[in-house]
Enzyme design. Sequence first.
Site, PDB file in Angstrom:
ATOM      1  N   CYS A   2     102.032  49.033  25.583  1.00  0.00           N
ATOM      2  CA  CYS A   2     101.226  47.495  25.523  1.00  0.00           C
ATOM      3  C   CYS A   2      99.846  47.487  25.110  1.00  0.00           C
ATOM      4  CB  CYS A   2     101.466  47.097  26.782  1.00  0.00           C
ATOM      5  SG  CYS A   2     102.946  46.637  27.599  1.00  0.00           S
ATOM      6  N   ARG A  27     100.202  52.203  18.901  1.00  0.00           N
ATOM      7  CA  ARG A  27     100.657  52.515  20.324  1.00  0.00           C
ATOM      8  C   ARG A  27     102.025  52.437  20.634  1.00  0.00           C
ATOM      9  NH1 ARG A  27      95.734  51.584  23.722  1.00  0.00           N
ATOM     10  NH2 ARG A  27      97.121  51.160  25.477  1.00  0.00           N
ATOM     11  N   TRP A  73     105.395  46.563  25.176  1.00  0.00           N
ATOM     12  CA  TRP A  73     106.445  47.607  25.342  1.00  0.00           C
ATOM     13  C   TRP A  73     107.206  47.586  26.432  1.00  0.00           C
ATOM     14  CZ3 TRP A  73     107.493  52.189  28.292  1.00  0.00           C
ATOM     15  CH2 TRP A  73     108.339  53.064  27.576  1.00  0.00           C
ATOM     16  N   ASN A  98      98.981  44.722  30.928  1.00  0.00           N
ATOM     17  CA  ASN A  98      99.455  45.969  30.645  1.00  0.00           C
ATOM     18  C   ASN A  98      99.601  46.551  32.121  1.00  0.00           C
ATOM     19  OD1 ASN A  98      99.153  45.621  28.145  1.00  0.00           O
ATOM     20  ND2 ASN A  98      97.252  47.173  27.902  1.00  0.00           N
ATOM     21  N   GLY A  99     100.778  47.375  32.277  1.00  0.00           N
ATOM     22  CA  GLY A  99     101.049  47.992  33.486  1.00  0.00           C
ATOM     23  C   GLY A  99     102.124  47.484  34.235  1.00  0.00           C
ATOM     24  N   GLU A 484     108.867  72.487  21.388  1.00  0.00           N
ATOM     25  CA  GLU A 484     108.406  71.269  20.595  1.00  0.00           C
ATOM     26  C   GLU A 484     108.883  71.109  19.127  1.00  0.00           C
ATOM     27  OE1 GLU A 484     105.986  69.325  21.054  1.00  0.00           O
ATOM     28  OE2 GLU A 484     105.085  68.894  19.068  1.00  0.00           O
ATOM     29  N   LYS A 488     110.262  67.119  18.356  1.00  0.00           N
ATOM     30  CA  LYS A 488     109.910  66.349  17.032  1.00  0.00           C
ATOM     31  C   LYS A 488     111.149  66.024  16.408  1.00  0.00           C
ATOM     32  CE  LYS A 488     106.757  66.023  17.594  1.00  0.00           C
ATOM     33  NZ  LYS A 488     105.737  66.354  18.557  1.00  0.00           N
ATOM     34  N   GLU A 491     112.892  63.076  18.469  1.00  0.00           N
ATOM     35  CA  GLU A 491     112.052  61.915  18.622  1.00  0.00           C
ATOM     36  C   GLU A 491     112.067  61.141  17.444  1.00  0.00           C
ATOM     37  OE1 GLU A 491     107.922  63.259  19.007  1.00  0.00           O
ATOM     38  OE2 GLU A 491     107.169  61.411  20.009  1.00  0.00           O
ATOM     39  N   HIS A 507     124.091  82.363  28.864  1.00  0.00           N
ATOM     40  CA  HIS A 507     124.377  81.816  30.240  1.00  0.00           C
ATOM     41  C   HIS A 507     124.836  80.167  30.196  1.00  0.00           C
ATOM     42  CE1 HIS A 507     122.698  85.436  32.012  1.00  0.00           C
ATOM     43  NE2 HIS A 507     121.846  85.310  30.913  1.00  0.00           N
ATOM     44  N   LYS A 606     102.703  55.554  21.155  1.00  0.00           N
ATOM     45  CA  LYS A 606     101.824  56.523  21.108  1.00  0.00           C
ATOM     46  C   LYS A 606     101.166  57.009  22.491  1.00  0.00           C
ATOM     47  CE  LYS A 606      99.649  59.379  18.626  1.00  0.00           C
ATOM     48  NZ  LYS A 606     100.344  60.612  18.388  1.00  0.00           N
TER      49      LYS A 606
HETATM   50  O1  M6R Z   1      98.476  61.354  24.783  1.00  0.00           O
HETATM   51  P1  M6R Z   1      99.249  62.491  25.231  1.00  0.00           P
HETATM   52  O2  M6R Z   1      98.905  63.728  24.851  1.00  0.00           O
HETATM   53  O3  M6R Z   1      98.797  62.687  26.784  1.00  0.00           O
HETATM   54  O4  M6R Z   1     100.742  62.127  25.272  1.00  0.00           O
HETATM   55  C1  M6R Z   1     101.671  62.765  25.723  1.00  0.00           C
HETATM   56  C2  M6R Z   1     103.171  62.647  25.352  1.00  0.00           C
HETATM   57  O5  M6R Z   1     103.206  61.221  25.621  1.00  0.00           O
HETATM   58  C3  M6R Z   1     103.082  62.903  23.900  1.00  0.00           C
HETATM   59  O6  M6R Z   1     102.685  63.927  23.537  1.00  0.00           O
HETATM   60  C4  M6R Z   1     104.394  62.635  23.273  1.00  0.00           C
HETATM   61  O7  M6R Z   1     105.191  63.450  23.957  1.00  0.00           O
HETATM   62  C5  M6R Z   1     104.445  62.704  21.928  1.00  0.00           C
HETATM   63  N1  M6R Z   1     105.091  61.572  21.111  1.00  0.00           N
HETATM   64  C6  M6R Z   1     105.382  63.625  21.210  1.00  0.00           C
HETATM   65  O8  M6R Z   1     105.222  63.789  19.872  1.00  0.00           O
END
Ligand code: M6R
Length: 611
Positions: A2, A27, A73, A98-99, A484, A488, A491, A507, A606
């Site tokens: 948000c 965001r 959001w 927000n929140g 990681e 990606k 995501e 395992h 974001k």
């Molecule tokens: O802003 P931050 O680094 O604290 O964010 C943490 C995660 O939300 C962020 O890394 C998220 O996992 C990414 N979208 C991954 O690509």
Amino acid sequence: MCGIVGAVASRDITPVLLDGLRRLEYRGYDSAGLAVVNQDDEIDARRAVGRVAALEEIVNGVNGHLGIAHTRWATHGRPAEHNAHPQLSSTDVAVVHNGIIENHQELREQQLAAGYTFTSETDTEVIVHQIDSHMKAGADLLSAVQKTVDELKGAYGLGVISRHAPNTLVAARRGSPLLIGLGEAENFVASDMSALIPVARKYMVLEDGDIACVKQDSVQIFDQNHKPIERKVLVSTLSDAETELEGYAHFMKKEIHEQTRAITETLEGRLGANTVLEIPLGKNAKEIFDATKEIKIVACGTSYNAACVARYWFEEFGVRCDVEIASEYRYRKHVVNPGTLFVTISQSGETLDTMAALDMAKGLGYTNTLCVCNAPESSLVRASDLTIFTHAGREIGVASTKAFTTQLVTLMLLALCLRRRALGLDYDGDEVEHEIVQELRSLPNQIEHALSLEDEIIAMSKHFADKHHSLFLGRGMHFPIAVEGALKLKEISYIHAEAYAAGELKHGPLALVDKDMPVVAVAPNDELLEKLKSNLEEVRARGGQLFVFADAHSGIVSDNDTMVLNVAPVNNHIAPIIYTIPLQLLSYHVALIKGTDIDKPRNLAKSVTVE
Ligand code: M6R
């Protein structure tokens, strides 16, 4: 996540609100809305599901000098026009929020009994009715908000307007960032300074419990006890330059290719001839490093993956290091050893779970707090004893790329500083440090080389586009790199991707392997290469399709079941940074083929400012 924008000015503020919302789009959100008090002192509100562009289409004729706007959001209630903000209480009061309000159910029951009707499933609607009820009982807008926040449990950043106060914007904050932008005879409210780049350079950050009464020519702030308080005026350094695509199809692609420059900036001024310089890391850096015996790192998502890589460096260098996901850390008991440095890692500096973990850690006896962060004007930076900035430049794509590799570089600098203390070395370090420093200097060139593999990766990506599942394998410090890579891919391409330490395969996950399950492996030429090769044989023996990012001297070669992409030989310590690049490109090109919304993947944000 948000976003809030608000404005009070002598000009029509609808264009300012819309521009602010567009700037907050990165965001992540699923609906948007705005409300102004118009020339007849009535609230005129519009809301739309989807992009800010959809809202723009329905705001013709909406004009006013006072207004609030929001990108939502969804948390309580699905994305729908009636759940979007602003939420209104009849035609009198409008709120953006927000929140999350935790006692919304209890307030809702009281308000239903008092005759209020509800038009949304949001937790926000109780806020606006509560403010309205206090105004109906005689309070002015500011006191009504003050009374209301005293009755709320949970987190909020609020922007509030009322047709009974046509010159006043009230903003309130607890647990959700909010700041006041100071213009020339006009003032603004925003959850993120980037919303206000064209209209305000000067700003004040509200602290938890603050309520601000914002008018065209004045801003009054009250603390949590409702006593007037001054907050420091800061000057923003944000600019528009980084928010342009500059010819790239997506911000993610641009940001992947920016890593050469970003890492150069991370290192800028921080390396001596052979060593890491400590003074440029912060004026209290030496003192904090001297007091550190071990470290605890807490982070989320990609930032957590960076921490998991760095743990290998810290422990190899003799510094005990524990790593934990922020949302887990904050809900358990802790034993803190003397001399422990509490480290948070965050690209945005606004991730609520990480911020809450830091708040909690402060009462637990950690010696100091340090933040590795990319956002100079963020909450985590303000709350930490020391921040080492990653200097990645603004990252717009929801999928973190340059933020991750610059975090790794920054963590290596920190690891080398703590290594000196752990091993009792002087400031000239030792051969290991000298060697790693030279490798760090060579990183931009090595990244350029990794980026030059893009055409081969495009060819590889075609094998993934019709798949529904995938496995990512790595060993040692390349296990978190595999994690990681999998994050990606899932995501942005929505392909289910799971990462395993390759030794774990037998395992359980080996049962999943067949020709429809691509298996991606990260194979640098390190001491675990032979072990990894055996693990890859286990996959081949079960008819699995292998896609291997391998050191050019690894001896792993392509055949019918195996596609190998050769990565130039690289020093083991910095190999995780280099091997990240082809994995980022792979997920980008798979997503491109699948036609997903790469920069704003579904359901994601974001900056994750809710729990
Ligand atoms: O802003 P931050 O680094 O604290 O964010 C943490 C995660 O939300 C962020 O890394 C998220 O996992 C990414 N979208 C991954 O690509």
